[in-house]
Design a protein around this motif. Structure first.
Motif, short mmCIF file in Angstrom:
data_model
loop_
_atom_site.label_atom_id
_atom_site.label_comp_id
_atom_site.label_asym_id
_atom_site.label_seq_id
_atom_site.Cartn_x
_atom_site.Cartn_y
_atom_site.Cartn_z
N ILE A 1 0.52 -3.33 -2.79
CA ILE A 1 -0.32 -2.58 -1.85
C ILE A 1 -1.41 -1.80 -2.59
CG2 ILE A 1 -0.31 -0.74 -0.12
CD1 ILE A 1 2.39 -1.78 0.81
N PRO A 2 -1.13 -1.10 -3.71
CA PRO A 2 -2.23 -0.47 -4.44
C PRO A 2 -3.27 -1.47 -4.93
CG PRO A 2 -0.14 0.48 -5.12
CD PRO A 2 0.19 -0.70 -4.26
N ARG A 3 -2.83 -2.65 -5.32
CA ARG A 3 -3.78 -3.68 -5.76
C ARG A 3 -4.69 -4.10 -4.61
NH1 ARG A 3 -0.84 -8.57 -8.36
NH2 ARG A 3 -3.02 -9.18 -8.70
N LEU A 4 -4.13 -4.21 -3.42
CA LEU A 4 -4.93 -4.58 -2.25
C LEU A 4 -5.93 -3.47 -1.92
CD1 LEU A 4 -2.04 -6.06 -0.07
CD2 LEU A 4 -3.97 -7.35 -0.99
N ALA A 5 -5.49 -2.22 -2.02
CA ALA A 5 -6.40 -1.10 -1.75
C ALA A 5 -7.53 -1.06 -2.77
CB ALA A 5 -5.61 0.21 -1.75
N GLU A 6 -7.20 -1.25 -4.03
CA GLU A 6 -8.22 -1.24 -5.08
C GLU A 6 -9.21 -2.39 -4.91
OE1 GLU A 6 -5.99 -1.41 -8.65
OE2 GLU A 6 -5.13 0.61 -8.42
N ALA A 7 -8.74 -3.51 -4.37
CA ALA A 7 -9.61 -4.67 -4.20
C ALA A 7 -10.53 -4.54 -2.99
CB ALA A 7 -8.77 -5.94 -4.08
N GLY A 8 -10.26 -3.57 -2.11
CA GLY A 8 -11.17 -3.36 -0.99
C GLY A 8 -10.56 -3.44 0.38
N ALA A 9 -9.24 -3.48 0.50
CA ALA A 9 -8.62 -3.47 1.83
C ALA A 9 -8.92 -2.15 2.52
CB ALA A 9 -7.12 -3.68 1.72
N ALA A 10 -9.34 -2.23 3.78
CA ALA A 10 -9.61 -1.01 4.54
C ALA A 10 -8.33 -0.41 5.12
CB ALA A 10 -10.60 -1.30 5.67
N ALA A 11 -7.32 -1.26 5.32
CA ALA A 11 -6.01 -0.85 5.81
C ALA A 11 -5.05 -2.00 5.52
CB ALA A 11 -6.03 -0.52 7.30
N VAL A 12 -3.76 -1.70 5.55
CA VAL A 12 -2.75 -2.73 5.33
C VAL A 12 -1.73 -2.66 6.46
CG1 VAL A 12 -0.85 -3.51 3.86
CG2 VAL A 12 -3.01 -2.78 2.83
N VAL A 13 -1.46 -3.81 7.07
CA VAL A 13 -0.36 -3.92 8.02
C VAL A 13 0.86 -4.40 7.23
CG1 VAL A 13 0.47 -4.93 10.17
CG2 VAL A 13 -1.99 -4.59 9.84
N LEU A 14 1.91 -3.60 7.22
CA LEU A 14 3.11 -3.99 6.49
C LEU A 14 3.75 -5.22 7.13
CD1 LEU A 14 5.03 -0.68 5.65
CD2 LEU A 14 3.59 -2.06 4.16
N HIS A 15 4.57 -5.91 6.34
CA HIS A 15 5.36 -7.01 6.89
C HIS A 15 6.25 -6.47 8.00
CE1 HIS A 15 9.12 -5.72 4.80
NE2 HIS A 15 8.23 -5.14 4.01
N SER A 16 6.72 -7.33 8.86
CA SER A 16 7.39 -6.89 10.08
C SER A 16 8.83 -6.43 9.86
CB SER A 16 7.41 -8.03 11.11
OG SER A 16 6.13 -8.29 11.61
#
Length: 340
Positions: A34-49
């Motif tokens: 998740i930190p890698r996704l944020a650093e790459a430019g994700a505006a938000a993350v939907v967690l797995h279900s």
């Protein structure tokens, strides 16, 4: 010189772009990703279900531990039994929310998945207390019981949405399949039940058959550009006609795909398959392509595109759809192998 403003607003959450990482265990089950996704430019993350089956299986144990010692001292009110991060259960899921919220400063959206009655209210309250910024309620169902009609099925789903929305102050997005008799009618019912947004659409994972072993087998296929057509069509039909926000899900691989979805009225685009194919750095590519397109076409912000190609200005969308259908089937497809 700064580029175009890519910011968006989804579920009342200010986002620095429309690029949201969709719910997928390979992307968000590992807390280090998740930190890698944020650093790459994700505006938000939907967690797995978190699935209803898991909720009901773990309910008694979780309910026992959350009340154990709660009258003794204040610290016990927030205590949850520790589990391995990869263990999928109520405690583990709440721990993942808390961990993600501590490690990144982008919104973390919880995903609850199920279509039957259950302990929805308590779970919705628990994910709110854990720090989730919103809830994506995934109503994934394949109807097989012939004794239950469409009205009863939709009423049950609306009731689930109503119970979740009543139990929490978090905004709720409802993720739907495209297979409803009248999606517009259902969208209005979901809005009345308290939903803030619709995620269009859920992809059903179609099984395959091993003709040698005579066994069913899973056949997980990543989405392609063709999967954009359904959300593109229905977001265009519903934007401005139903007081909801929309997120597009399916086949988002290029910045121009994001442009199309913004034009029909999507406030967010959920990216999964492209990240599984190319890695988290592909978010940077999507941002760059979106920014480049906006600049090349003289737009100062992504918000300027929102809904500009939707049917909200069309007085009769059904007739418009019919006309497009007649035009489409009258044209020979390119490369058709047919002797004159």
């Amino acid at each position: 010189m700064s580029g175009p403003d890519l910011s968006s607003d989804y579920l009342g959450l200010p986002l620095d772009s429309p690029l949201v990482v969709g719910a997928a265990a390979p992307l968000s089950a590992d807390p280090d990703r998740i930190p890698r996704l944020a650093e790459a430019g994700a505006a938000a993350v939907v967690l797995h279900s978190l699935f209803l089956e898991q909720i009901e299986r773990d309910w008694q144990n979780w309910d026992h531990h959350r009340h154990l010692g709660s009258e003794s001292y204040a610290e016990a009110l927030s205590y949850l039994p520790s589990l391995e991060p990869r263990h999928l259960g109520i405690e583990g899921y709440l721990h993942e929310i808390e961990t993600a919220c501590r490690r990144v400063d982008i919104p973390i959206i919880a995903s609850l998945n199920g279509t039957e009655e259950g302990h929805w209210e308590a779970i919705a309250q628990a994910v709110e207390q854990a720090g989730a910024a919103a809830i994506e309620l995934n109503l994934y169902a394949v109807p097989t019981d012939r004794t239950i009609d469409a009205n009863a099925m939709e009423a049950a789903q609306v009731a689930i949405v109503r119970s979740v929305c009543a139990a929490t102050s978090l905004p709720v997005a409802v993720k739907l399949s495209p297979y409803y008799t009248n999606l517009s009618h259902l969208a209005h019912a979901l809005k009345a039940a308290g939903a803030s947004a619709l995620v269009l659409f859920n992809r059903f994972y179609q099984p395959d058959i091993d003709i040698e072993t005579l066994e069913p087998c899973s056949n997980l296929l990543l989405s392609s550009a063709a999967d954009q057509r359904l959300p593109l069509r229905w977001i265009a039909l519903l934007h401005g006609r139903v007081p909801l926000q929309f997120a597009a899900s399916g086949g988002i691989s290029h910045g121009t795909d994001v442009v199309r979805m913004l034009m029909v009225g999507a406030s967010a685009t959920l990216v999964v398959s492209a990240l599984l194919r190319h890695g988290p750095q592909h978010l940077q590519t999507l941002r760059a392509e979106l920014s480049h397109w906006l600049e090349e076409h003289g737009h100062g912000s992504a918000r300027e595109l929102l809904g500009c190609m939707s049917q909200r200005r069309c007085p009769d969308p059904a007739s418009y759809e019919r006309a497009q259908y007649l035009q489409a089937i009258s044209v020979e497809p390119p490369g058709m192998a047919w002797e004159p």
